[in-house]
Scaffold this motif. Sequence first.
Motif, PDB file in Angstrom:
ATOM      1  N   LEU A   1      -5.415 -11.729 -50.877  1.00 34.67           N
ATOM      2  CA  LEU A   1      -6.183 -10.417 -52.358  1.00 34.67           C
ATOM      3  C   LEU A   1      -5.900 -11.122 -53.922  1.00 34.67           C
ATOM      4  O   LEU A   1      -6.811 -11.044 -54.473  1.00 34.67           O
ATOM      5  N   SER A   2      -4.835 -12.405 -53.426  1.00 36.97           N
ATOM      6  CA  SER A   2      -4.162 -13.167 -54.835  1.00 36.97           C
ATOM      7  C   SER A   2      -5.526 -13.579 -55.327  1.00 36.97           C
ATOM      8  O   SER A   2      -6.197 -13.449 -56.822  1.00 36.97           O
ATOM      9  N   VAL A   3      -6.095 -14.255 -54.435  1.00 32.51           N
ATOM     10  CA  VAL A   3      -8.136 -14.700 -54.999  1.00 32.51           C
ATOM     11  C   VAL A   3      -8.944 -13.855 -55.283  1.00 32.51           C
ATOM     12  O   VAL A   3      -9.342 -13.538 -56.029  1.00 32.51           O
ATOM     13  N   ILE A   4      -8.853 -12.999 -54.198  1.00 26.38           N
ATOM     14  CA  ILE A   4     -10.383 -12.279 -54.057  1.00 26.38           C
ATOM     15  C   ILE A   4     -10.267 -10.492 -54.723  1.00 26.38           C
ATOM     16  O   ILE A   4     -10.954 -10.549 -55.325  1.00 26.38           O
ATOM     17  N   GLU A   5      -8.711 -10.637 -55.639  1.00 24.74           N
ATOM     18  CA  GLU A   5      -8.745  -9.112 -56.236  1.00 24.74           C
ATOM     19  C   GLU A   5      -9.558 -10.097 -58.110  1.00 24.74           C
ATOM     20  O   GLU A   5     -10.441  -9.013 -58.303  1.00 24.74           O
ATOM     21  N   ASN A   6      -9.883 -11.277 -58.010  1.00 23.06           N
ATOM     22  CA  ASN A   6     -10.646 -11.183 -59.525  1.00 23.06           C
ATOM     23  C   ASN A   6     -12.099 -11.056 -59.016  1.00 23.06           C
ATOM     24  O   ASN A   6     -12.979 -11.340 -58.312  1.00 23.06           O
ATOM     25  N   PRO A   7     -12.951 -10.122 -59.939  1.00 22.78           N
ATOM     26  CA  PRO A   7     -14.289  -9.862 -59.671  1.00 22.78           C
ATOM     27  C   PRO A   7     -15.222 -10.766 -59.711  1.00 22.78           C
ATOM     28  O   PRO A   7     -16.689 -10.455 -58.510  1.00 22.78           O
ATOM     29  N   THR A   8     -14.934 -11.788 -60.455  1.00 23.09           N
ATOM     30  CA  THR A   8     -15.726 -13.310 -60.701  1.00 23.09           C
ATOM     31  C   THR A   8     -15.569 -13.874 -58.333  1.00 23.09           C
ATOM     32  O   THR A   8     -17.476 -14.095 -58.875  1.00 23.09           O
ATOM     33  N   ARG A   9     -14.919 -14.177 -58.195  1.00 23.43           N
ATOM     34  CA  ARG A   9     -14.789 -14.483 -57.283  1.00 23.43           C
ATOM     35  C   ARG A   9     -15.562 -13.807 -56.111  1.00 23.43           C
ATOM     36  O   ARG A   9     -15.675 -14.384 -54.817  1.00 23.43           O
ATOM     37  N   ARG A  10     -15.344 -12.448 -56.020  1.00 19.17           N
ATOM     38  CA  ARG A  10     -16.112 -11.283 -55.475  1.00 19.17           C
ATOM     39  C   ARG A  10     -17.427 -11.168 -55.507  1.00 19.17           C
ATOM     40  O   ARG A  10     -18.354 -11.918 -54.083  1.00 19.17           O
ATOM     41  N   ARG A  11     -17.849 -11.599 -56.381  1.00 14.41           N
ATOM     42  CA  ARG A  11     -19.576 -11.797 -57.323  1.00 14.41           C
ATOM     43  C   ARG A  11     -19.988 -13.033 -55.948  1.00 14.41           C
ATOM     44  O   ARG A  11     -21.028 -13.445 -55.640  1.00 14.41           O
ATOM     45  N   ILE A  12     -18.801 -14.186 -56.904  1.00 12.44           N
ATOM     46  CA  ILE A  12     -19.800 -15.120 -56.178  1.00 12.44           C
ATOM     47  C   ILE A  12     -19.341 -15.097 -54.533  1.00 12.44           C
ATOM     48  O   ILE A  12     -20.680 -15.809 -54.124  1.00 12.44           O
TER      49      ILE A  12
END
Length: 208
Positions: free
Chosen positions: A8-19
Amino acid sequence: MAELDKLLSVIENPTRRRILEALVREPHYPLQLSKELGISQQAVMKHLKVLEAYGLVRSYREESDLGGPMRKKFYPALNFTIVVDVSPNLFSAELISRRDNVLPEYGRGAERDDDFEENVKALRQKSASIDAQLEELRHQREKLIREKESIMDEANRLMTCMEDYQLRRIMYEFISHPEMELSDIARALSIRDEVVIHALKEWLRSKG
């Protein structure tokens, strides 16, 4: 919960989700991601390093189309589902790992497909069928969640007669998670096993 918290701490970032969304479509190298996302390559690499450190992406090297140095392409490398339910009477967060799934083989050229149009049509039909089944499962799940909420609402009303806060915490877990052993409840609440056992024994004795 530790692994869930990390993800959750990793994918909470919207840019990482877009990647990740871009990598699901096909492997990308950093310059491609930079252009697609409208951010610098330095920022892309920073996010890719985080994703790679947590095992969400991997990479392989391939020759450049322009004859330059080998370039690194990234692709998604972890299969999992996160389910979170929140309501006035219910909270549940679950990580469902699917590590046994075989990842696609990247870096290999595709063979010519003479029936491309027919295959695309067939794949769309299969995808639509699966989406319809998933939607039906979502409806069934929503119904079950509402029933569970009703159960926990009734449980909360029953527990209002308990003066001891610790006992109410234990009873909530005891009713909400019938699959859990007493030791599991103790671990979830960060208390000793004997505290859970003693609290339940005392409560049962008071009702006897």
